[in-house]
Enzyme design. Structure first.
Site, PDB file in Angstrom:
ATOM      1  N   LYS A 145      67.843  10.521  51.267  1.00  0.00           N
ATOM      2  CA  LYS A 145      67.085   9.537  52.046  1.00  0.00           C
ATOM      3  C   LYS A 145      67.866   8.231  52.099  1.00  0.00           C
ATOM      4  CE  LYS A 145      62.382  11.084  50.926  1.00  0.00           C
ATOM      5  NZ  LYS A 145      61.965  11.388  52.311  1.00  0.00           N
TER       6      LYS A 145
ATOM      7  N   ARG B 127      57.273  21.564  51.105  1.00  0.00           N
ATOM      8  CA  ARG B 127      56.817  22.880  51.597  1.00  0.00           C
ATOM      9  C   ARG B 127      57.447  24.014  50.801  1.00  0.00           C
ATOM     10  NH1 ARG B 127      59.049  21.365  57.478  1.00  0.00           N
ATOM     11  NH2 ARG B 127      58.565  19.313  56.626  1.00  0.00           N
TER      12      ARG B 127
HETATM   13  N1  BES Z   1      57.932  13.124  50.589  1.00  0.00           N
HETATM   14  C1  BES Z   1      58.377  13.128  51.927  1.00  0.00           C
HETATM   15  C2  BES Z   1      57.315  12.685  52.933  1.00  0.00           C
HETATM   16  C3  BES Z   1      56.823  11.262  52.805  1.00  0.00           C
HETATM   17  C4  BES Z   1      57.342  10.280  53.609  1.00  0.00           C
HETATM   18  C5  BES Z   1      55.800  10.957  51.933  1.00  0.00           C
HETATM   19  C6  BES Z   1      56.870   8.981  53.517  1.00  0.00           C
HETATM   20  C7  BES Z   1      55.320   9.661  51.836  1.00  0.00           C
HETATM   21  C8  BES Z   1      55.849   8.678  52.634  1.00  0.00           C
HETATM   22  C9  BES Z   1      58.833  14.534  52.328  1.00  0.00           C
HETATM   23  O1  BES Z   1      59.341  15.285  51.300  1.00  0.00           O
HETATM   24  C10 BES Z   1      59.911  14.373  53.322  1.00  0.00           C
HETATM   25  O2  BES Z   1      60.928  13.840  52.983  1.00  0.00           O
HETATM   26  N2  BES Z   1      59.676  14.848  54.544  1.00  0.00           N
HETATM   27  C11 BES Z   1      60.650  14.776  55.571  1.00  0.00           C
HETATM   28  C12 BES Z   1      60.633  16.069  56.310  1.00  0.00           C
HETATM   29  C13 BES Z   1      61.740  16.210  57.322  1.00  0.00           C
HETATM   30  C14 BES Z   1      63.094  16.273  56.618  1.00  0.00           C
HETATM   31  C15 BES Z   1      61.502  17.454  58.134  1.00  0.00           C
HETATM   32  C16 BES Z   1      60.246  13.617  56.488  1.00  0.00           C
HETATM   33  O3  BES Z   1      59.066  13.410  56.710  1.00  0.00           O
HETATM   34  O4  BES Z   1      61.142  12.908  56.945  1.00  0.00           O
HETATM   35 MN    MN Z   2      61.417  14.955  51.040  1.00  0.00          MN
END
Ligand code: BES
Ligand code: MN
Ligand code: ZN
Length: 464
Positions: free
Chosen positions: A265, A339
């Site tokens: 990230k 997931r």
């Molecule tokens: N934990 C995150 C989602 C999240 C984002 C929770 C902001 C709380 C606040 C999740 O694991 C994630 O990183 N999701 C990705 C999925 C994508 C790579 C398909 C996302 O939402 O960017």
């Molecule tokens: Mn994630």
């Protein structure tokens, strides 16, 4: 754990009111009617209250508003709070009045002079929930809050009425503590320890360690934590308060920290991913509440505890893993890890418990925040009856929840060239494709709801 403020219940005579120290709260109906304690405070203060009730400030105030009259003559208390509330407030009005009062709670004791006000237990509930704070990592402790006393005509009856709400408050505080705790303190190991401690209140717990998870074939869950020094775990919590029917299952995403892994990230705001175990935190809190209430129900809570870190041993984008179900998954993005964790825990829950229904909670997608903001959790379901019942409960409690669709066309977006599926579906409908992925691990005859709580698990400003 942060303890909810303790409340003591009293039956006091009106001639004791003058001597009460600290702060007093009285309830006034919107048309300005005082109850017995209110009238007493009014007489003692030489009509300071009725003068206030005639003011524009009171008349224009909305229901649930709290006003302070400081140091009125005739009473020992330093403040009299006047709360505008109908004699029969709705649950929401009562809770909001409690929240407004909770905001003002200081070091002095507070006396709620509630007489026979209906809904006082909800005022107390709002007050208690509002008084949560997470202060354990501050070296200079904030002053401890004063005690809360409630004076009513039937203290024993109120105590009994408040008990189930007090049990909810304990569960909510447990969830909040877990969610607030930083990832260097709440590791997969210390998280599991806190869950095992629920044994004390009658919850049967088991911790499945990595070796067992390997034996079970949870290749999907395990790949997420393989770059971390913290071992992955699945914790099973059983509350058997019902008959011999199969349990209802609650499943939680417990990513103690989500760096994104090799699909790292961006740095800005990454610290917030300490709350990526919020789903597991809710499951833990609910289990605690069920036990404290002695709920007549069989419920099993299962949480997947992992840490998503980049390292020389971490799962790579493009790797293919095999889930416990047997389906293979191409991990195209290591940041779509929630997931992968849930897939195996959902499958395990069904294989072992044959649950009557299943709800999973997960801070699953950033896309749900784009769609619904911080006001509503995303709800997905394969079962209209379960979903309707859930949405109705959410509405009764004033919790935002909004259903979004599932459909085969979205599922198609998960097709992989080399495996049974990939773990991302591209930018469009990101929350729906995540839910479609989960649904592949839900048996058709298991009623199931998925709650994407990424937007509501941890909010930075006060909610309405
Ligand atoms: N934990 C995150 C989602 C999240 C984002 C929770 C902001 C709380 C606040 C999740 O694991 C994630 O990183 N999701 C990705 C999925 C994508 C790579 C398909 C996302 O939402 O960017
Ligand atoms: Mn994630
Ligand atoms: Zn995550």
């Amino acid at each position: 754990m942060t303890k909810p403020s303790s409340i003591t219940f009293h039956d006091i005579a009106t001639d004791q009111i003058a001597a009460l120290e600290g702060q007093i709260a009285i309830f006034v109906s919107p048309d300005g009617k005082l109850d017995m304690s209110g009238r007493k405070v009014n007489t003692l203060s030489r009509k300071a209250i009725s003068r206030f009730l005639e003011s524009d400030t009171f008349q224009k105030a909305s229901v649930g508003t709290v006003h302070a009259i400081t140091c009125p003559a005739g009473v020992a208390a330093e403040t009299v709070y006047v709360i505008k509330l109908p004699r029969r407030p709705t649950r929401d009005e009562a809770r909001k009045a409690g929240v407004a009062l909770g905001k003002r709670l200081g070091v002095a004791d507070l006396w709620l002079l509630a007489g026979s006000l209906s809904g006082i237990e909800n005022v107390m509930f709002g007050l208690v929930l509002r008084n949560y704070s997470f202060g354990k990592h501050k070296t200079s402790q904030a002053d401890t809050k004063g005690e809360v006393h409630v004076a009513v005509s039937d203290p024993e009856a109120l105590k009994a009425q408040f008990a189930p709400l007090a049990a909810i408050a304990e569960g909510v505080f447990f969830t909040r503590d877990l969610t607030n705790e930083p990832a260097n303190v709440l590791t997969t190991t210390t998280f599991a320890e806190q869950l095992v401690a629920l044994e004390e209140i009658g919850i049967k717990t088991e911790v499945l360690e990595e070796k067992q998870l390997h034996e079970l074939g949870m290749g999907s869950l395990l790949c997420v934590g393989q770059g971390s020094d913290s071992p992955s775990k699945v914790v099973v919590m059983q509350w058997n308060g019902g008959g011999d029917e199969n349990p209802f299952a609650l499943v939680g995403k417990g990513v103690v920290f989500d760096t994104g892994g090799i699909s790292l990230k961006p740095g800005a705001g990454m610290w917030d991913m300490t709350m990526d175990m919020g789903g597991a935190g809710v499951v833990a809190g609910v289990m605690k509440t069920l036990a404290l209430r002695g709920a007549k129900a069989n419920v099993v809570g299962l949480v997947g505890l992992v840490e998503n870190m980049p390292s020389g041993n971490a799962v790579r984008p493009g790797d293919v893993v095999t889930s416990m179900k047997g389906d293979t998954i191409e991990v195209q993005n290591t940041d779509a890890e929630g997931r992968l964790v849930l897939a195996d825990v959902l499958w395990y829950a069904q294989e072992r418990f044959e649950p009557t229904g299943m709800i999973d909670l997960a801070t699953l997608t950033g896309a749900i925040i784009i769609g619904l903001g911080h006001e509503n959790a995303g709800v997905f379901s394969n079962d209209d009856a379960l979903c309707k019942a859930f949405l109705k409960s959410a509405d009764t409690e004033g919790e935002g929840a909004w259903r979004l669709p599932l459909a085969p066309a979205y599922d198609d977006l998960l097709k992989s060239r080399i495996a049974d599926m990939k773990n991302i579906g591209g930018r469009p409908a990101g929350s729906i494709t995540a839910a479609q992925f989960l649904q592949r691990f839900v048996k058709n005859d298991t009623p199931w709801c998925h709650l994407d709580i990424a937007g509501v698990a941890s909010v930075s400003k006060e909610t309405k």
